[in-house]
Motif scaffolding. Structure first.
Motif, mmCIF file in Angstrom:
data_model
loop_
_atom_site.group_PDB
_atom_site.id
_atom_site.type_symbol
_atom_site.label_atom_id
_atom_site.label_comp_id
_atom_site.label_asym_id
_atom_site.label_seq_id
_atom_site.Cartn_x
_atom_site.Cartn_y
_atom_site.Cartn_z
ATOM 1 N N VAL A 5 1.845 -7.631 5.942
ATOM 2 C CA VAL A 5 2.490 -6.663 7.089
ATOM 3 C C VAL A 5 1.403 -5.620 7.571
ATOM 4 C CG1 VAL A 5 3.842 -4.525 7.147
ATOM 5 C CG2 VAL A 5 4.428 -6.294 5.716
ATOM 6 N N GLU A 6 1.363 -5.701 9.003
ATOM 7 C CA GLU A 6 0.152 -5.363 9.710
ATOM 8 C C GLU A 6 0.958 -4.207 10.684
ATOM 9 O OE1 GLU A 6 -3.080 -6.114 12.958
ATOM 10 O OE2 GLU A 6 -2.300 -7.823 11.972
ATOM 11 N N MET A 7 0.652 -2.835 10.650
ATOM 12 C CA MET A 7 1.258 -1.670 10.926
ATOM 13 C C MET A 7 0.431 -1.335 12.388
ATOM 14 S SD MET A 7 2.472 -1.717 8.049
ATOM 15 C CE MET A 7 1.017 -1.253 6.998
ATOM 16 N N HIS A 9 -1.405 0.668 15.314
ATOM 17 C CA HIS A 9 -2.120 2.029 15.154
ATOM 18 C C HIS A 9 -1.143 3.135 16.018
ATOM 19 C CE1 HIS A 9 -5.702 -0.118 13.788
ATOM 20 N NE2 HIS A 9 -5.472 -0.943 14.726
ATOM 21 N N THR A 10 -0.947 4.231 14.899
ATOM 22 C CA THR A 10 -0.348 5.334 15.563
ATOM 23 C C THR A 10 -0.851 6.524 15.000
ATOM 24 O OG1 THR A 10 1.155 5.432 13.602
ATOM 25 C CG2 THR A 10 1.844 4.268 15.242
ATOM 26 N N THR A 13 0.423 8.325 9.752
ATOM 27 C CA THR A 13 0.191 7.549 8.701
ATOM 28 C C THR A 13 1.316 7.043 8.045
ATOM 29 O OG1 THR A 13 -2.079 8.461 8.159
ATOM 30 C CG2 THR A 13 -1.075 7.075 6.364
ATOM 31 N N PHE A 14 1.575 5.750 7.810
ATOM 32 C CA PHE A 14 2.998 5.232 6.983
ATOM 33 C C PHE A 14 2.749 5.620 5.770
ATOM 34 C CE2 PHE A 14 -0.105 1.650 6.414
ATOM 35 C CZ PHE A 14 0.009 1.489 5.177
ATOM 36 N N ILE A 17 6.385 1.439 2.304
ATOM 37 C CA ILE A 17 6.791 -0.027 2.658
ATOM 38 C C ILE A 17 7.924 -0.508 1.754
ATOM 39 C CG2 ILE A 17 6.387 -2.672 2.850
ATOM 40 C CD1 ILE A 17 3.436 -1.633 3.695
ATOM 41 N N GLY A 39 -3.970 -0.408 7.799
ATOM 42 C CA GLY A 39 -3.015 -0.910 8.480
ATOM 43 C C GLY A 39 -2.050 -2.106 8.169
ATOM 44 N N VAL A 57 9.084 0.089 7.342
ATOM 45 C CA VAL A 57 7.933 0.627 6.919
ATOM 46 C C VAL A 57 8.323 2.276 7.454
ATOM 47 C CG1 VAL A 57 5.512 1.104 7.832
ATOM 48 C CG2 VAL A 57 6.357 -1.103 7.757
ATOM 49 N N TYR A 59 7.405 6.001 8.202
ATOM 50 C CA TYR A 59 6.375 7.113 8.474
ATOM 51 C C TYR A 59 7.105 8.493 8.456
ATOM 52 C CZ TYR A 59 4.159 3.038 10.956
ATOM 53 O OH TYR A 59 3.762 1.950 11.506
ATOM 54 N N CYS A 64 10.122 1.664 11.145
ATOM 55 C CA CYS A 64 10.085 0.677 11.763
ATOM 56 C C CYS A 64 10.723 -0.492 10.886
ATOM 57 C CB CYS A 64 8.677 -0.124 12.260
ATOM 58 S SG CYS A 64 8.533 -1.536 13.172
#
Length: 75
Positions: A5-7, A9-10, A13-14, A17, A39, A57, A59, A64
């Motif tokens: 799983v690739e989050m 960039h925001t 921070t998550f 999962i 990420g 995911v 946050y 998401c």
């Protein structure tokens, strides 16, 4: 099997999962400490039956959700 799983960039921070089956049962959950997780995360779901699942995911202020399909591969 194992998948990644690739989050995106925001600025947030998550924190968690989750993998959820079609009836809403959480079958996998992993928590992360803010600022300590990258990420990209690998998840091993080799012990669950084939079918459709959702990866969520979480946050601090949003979530998401994406669908995944797990298939059994025979050799």
């Amino acid at each position: 099997g194992i998948f990644t799983v690739e989050m995106p960039h925001t600025t947030e921070t998550f924190r968690e999962i989750q993998v959820i089956d079609l009836v809403g049962k959480i079958i996998f959950s992993r928590f992360y400490s803010p600022g300590t997780s990258s990420g990209v995360q690998s998840i091993d779901l080799g012990n669950i039956p084939p079918g459709k699942y959702f990866v969520r995911v979480l946050y601090p202020r949003q979530a998401c959700v994406k669908g995944i399909l797990i298939r059994k591969v025979t050799k």
